[in-house]
Design a protein around this motif. Structure first.
Motif, PDB file in Angstrom:
ATOM      1  N   UNK A 380       0.844  -1.203   0.000  1.00  0.00           N
ATOM      2  CA  UNK A 380       0.000   0.000   0.000  1.00  0.00           C
ATOM      3  C   UNK A 380       0.873   1.244   0.000  1.00  0.00           C
ATOM      4  N   UNK A 381       0.316   2.310  -0.538  1.00  0.00           N
ATOM      5  CA  UNK A 381       1.065   3.556  -0.676  1.00  0.00           C
ATOM      6  C   UNK A 381       1.596   4.034   0.682  1.00  0.00           C
ATOM      7  N   UNK A 382       0.757   3.915   1.691  1.00  0.00           N
ATOM      8  CA  UNK A 382       1.135   4.417   3.016  1.00  0.00           C
ATOM      9  C   UNK A 382       2.415   3.788   3.534  1.00  0.00           C
ATOM     10  N   UNK A 383       2.507   2.475   3.446  1.00  0.00           N
ATOM     11  CA  UNK A 383       3.717   1.848   3.983  1.00  0.00           C
ATOM     12  C   UNK A 383       4.921   2.126   3.100  1.00  0.00           C
ATOM     13  N   UNK A 384       4.709   2.211   1.785  1.00  0.00           N
ATOM     14  CA  UNK A 384       5.830   2.534   0.902  1.00  0.00           C
ATOM     15  C   UNK A 384       6.392   3.902   1.280  1.00  0.00           C
ATOM     16  N   UNK A 385       5.484   4.849   1.498  1.00  0.00           N
ATOM     17  CA  UNK A 385       5.940   6.191   1.863  1.00  0.00           C
ATOM     18  C   UNK A 385       6.682   6.180   3.193  1.00  0.00           C
ATOM     19  N   UNK A 386       6.154   5.426   4.132  1.00  0.00           N
ATOM     20  CA  UNK A 386       6.795   5.361   5.452  1.00  0.00           C
ATOM     21  C   UNK A 386       8.206   4.791   5.335  1.00  0.00           C
ATOM     22  N   UNK A 407       7.199   1.714  -5.412  1.00  0.00           N
ATOM     23  CA  UNK A 407       5.870   1.646  -5.972  1.00  0.00           C
ATOM     24  C   UNK A 407       5.021   0.611  -5.279  1.00  0.00           C
ATOM     25  N   UNK A 408       3.740   0.659  -5.601  1.00  0.00           N
ATOM     26  CA  UNK A 408       2.788  -0.270  -5.020  1.00  0.00           C
ATOM     27  C   UNK A 408       2.570  -1.408  -6.000  1.00  0.00           C
ATOM     28  N   UNK A 409       2.560  -2.650  -5.493  1.00  0.00           N
ATOM     29  CA  UNK A 409       2.282  -3.790  -6.358  1.00  0.00           C
ATOM     30  C   UNK A 409       3.361  -4.844  -6.261  1.00  0.00           C
ATOM     31  N   UNK A 410       3.074  -5.984  -6.857  1.00  0.00           N
ATOM     32  CA  UNK A 410       4.018  -7.089  -6.832  1.00  0.00           C
ATOM     33  C   UNK A 410       5.286  -6.767  -7.598  1.00  0.00           C
TER      34      UNK A 410
END
Ligand code: GDP
Length: 473
Positions: A380-386, A407-410
């Motif tokens: 998810x975007x939130x954890x990627x940003x964190x 990025x988000x995704x596999x």
């Protein structure tokens, strides 16, 4: 060979290697840094040639400044699927291909050249980020400018971000083409705003990236786009020496039923002519004929000119470097050497990863590099940003994380190609790699690490960065 080139005895070279605790045989391969150390130790002056030249094994001399002449820019179009890459390539081509007198039928050869107000521009006609990074991963710089196509009615999408990451990792300037302006839902300002997230700041937003609103369908503003490409290339001062033996890169290659192996070669330096003996990757041949994108025979191909080359013995691969050599014997020698290297490389990959945390650390220590590249994918975007934030905070004066892409995704094959080009590990947070990505990573020796706790992830990177790598898990 190294001893030979220094006109030293091989046994003396081996002795010096032994002093450095390197027990090598005369047939072993040493890396450029080691070679440099030894050459200096033996009292020789070292002149480094570019990495790609070393790769070809031909050690071509860099051209002196006075031999250089302006050359056309080479452009690659990238962007999200369905945003109009192919349509734009076609529209540009149809509007002004440099056709021969007879005006042959346009063929797809992987690249083409057009003319705008007397200036040539070369387009690489194989859209796809993978192709772009694959070439780069092989040490080849194929592109001077990237056109990032973003559909005005759709905005920045995952592959747009991916394209940006690839272009940025390759340090290639971007021109944004905001496409589908004819559509009722077109909203170019939204595109400009969304691009900010990926640090693409266009002029209207106070930045320096050029953007052009176009419609590939209606042919709107294509002139302006071409002008901007030329403007950008002026800034880049693209030059090459046309009066030397040719070097270039394979853009596309296949085995043609009637014609045998066929490769589209983008000449980068010098001039290629029929009769030249060429080596590309681990294949060689004598140029039997050269054709342009209109199927016309070409007698000469200078810098930035793409030509379809007939006469290879086998089919080279896209991304292979091409060089002209003096004779057939030399061509065979190089090809044999490379095939041997390929086999050795295969066994190295099997025994240890290149794009791994450990390898990265070694490289940091060896070269004093200050950046720690990695590719990050999360659920998810939130954890990627964190995670991005946390990794940024880890940076010190000496070393910092360089996130090539987040990025988000596999994890996909394209991520692996991107990672390979910078020899970076891939970090998956709560996501897995698909089958193609796993196979590519295994083949290319790229490490993929999975995490589900941010703390663990950050901790490992921190340890790797500070030289205290935790054992492989
Ligand atoms: P690619 O996947 O990026 O190569 O995209 P394509 O060039 O195949 O285009 C995808 C679709 O968008 C096709 O149906 C095109 O006809 C359409 N398309 C491309 N450019 C434009 C444009 O400027 N305006 C409109 N209305 N449609 C476009």
């Amino acid at each position: 060979e190294f001893a030979n080139r220094m006109t030293e005895r091989a046994v003396d070279v081996i002795k010096i290697l032994m002093k450095q605790d390197l027990m090598l045989k005369i047939t072993d391969v040493i890396d450029a840094d080691t070679a440099e150390l030894i050459a200096v130790e033996m009292g020789h002056t070292v002149k480094r040639v570019s990495e790609s030249d070393v790769e070809t094994g031909l050690f071509s001399e860099p051209d002196s400044v006075e031999t250089l002449q302006a050359r056309p820019p080479v452009v690659t179009i990238m962007g999200h699927v369905d945003h109009g890459k192919t349509s734009l390539l076609d529209a540009l081509r149809n509007s002004r291909v440099v056709t021969g007198e007879a005006g042959g039928i346009t063929q797809h050869i992987g690249a083409y050249q057009i003319e705008q107000a007397g200036n040539k521009i070369t387009f690489i006609d194989t859209p796809g980020h993978a192709a772009f990074s694959q070439m780069r991963a092989r040490g080849a710089k194929s592109t001077d400018v990237v056109i990032l196509v973003v559909a005005a009615d759709d905005g920045v999408m995952p592959q747009t971000k991916e394209a940006i990451a690839h272009a940025q990792a390759a340090d290639v300037p971007i021109i944004v083409a905001i496409n589908k302006m004819d559509k009722p839902g077109a909203d170019p300002s939204r595109v400009r705003t969304e691009l900010l997230q990926d640090s693409i700041v266009v002029e209207a937003m106070g930045g320096e990236v050029i953007d052009v609103e176009v419609s590939a369908k209606e042919g709107t503003n294509l002139d302006k786009l071409l002008e901007m490409i030329l403007l950008q290339s002026e800034v880049l001062e693209l030059k090459a020496n046309p009066d030397r033996t040719a070097e270039g890169i394979v853009v596309e290659a296949q085995l043609d039923r009637g014609r045998g192996p066929v490769a589209t070669v983008l000449v980068q330096k010098g001039t290629l002519r029929p009769g030249d003996i060429i080596v590309a990757g681990s294949e060689w041949g004598r140029v039997r004929a050269m054709l342009d994108e209109s199927g016309n025979q070409v007698k000469e191909a200078g810098p930035s000119k793409p030509v379809e080359v007939l006469g290879f013995q086998g089919t080279p691969a896209a991304g292979d470097m091409v060089a002209v050599v003096e004779n057939e014997a030399r061509a065979r020698e190089i090809v044999e050497y490379r095939q041997r290297q390929l086999r050795e490389k295969a066994s190295v990959v099997a025994s240890g990863a290149r794009g791994s945390l450990e390898e990265m650390m070694n490289r940091l220590q060896d070269t004093g590099h200050k950046e720690f590249p990695l590719v990050l994918k999360g659920d998810v975007q939130g954890s990627v940003e964190a995670i991005v934030q946390a990794l940024k905070e880890l940076g010190t004066d000496e070393v910092s994380a360089r996130i090539l892409m987040s990025g988000v995704g596999g994890i996909t094959e394209s991520d692996v190609t991107l990672a390979l080009a910078s020899k970076a590990p891939i970090i998956g947070f709560n996501v897995r790699a698909n089958k193609q990505a796993r196979e590519a990573a295994r083949r290319d020796g790229i490490e993929i690490r999975y995490y589900n706790i941010i703390y663990d992830l950050v901790d490992d990177i921190k340890a790797a960065m500070s030289g205290l790598l935790s054992p492989e898990r």
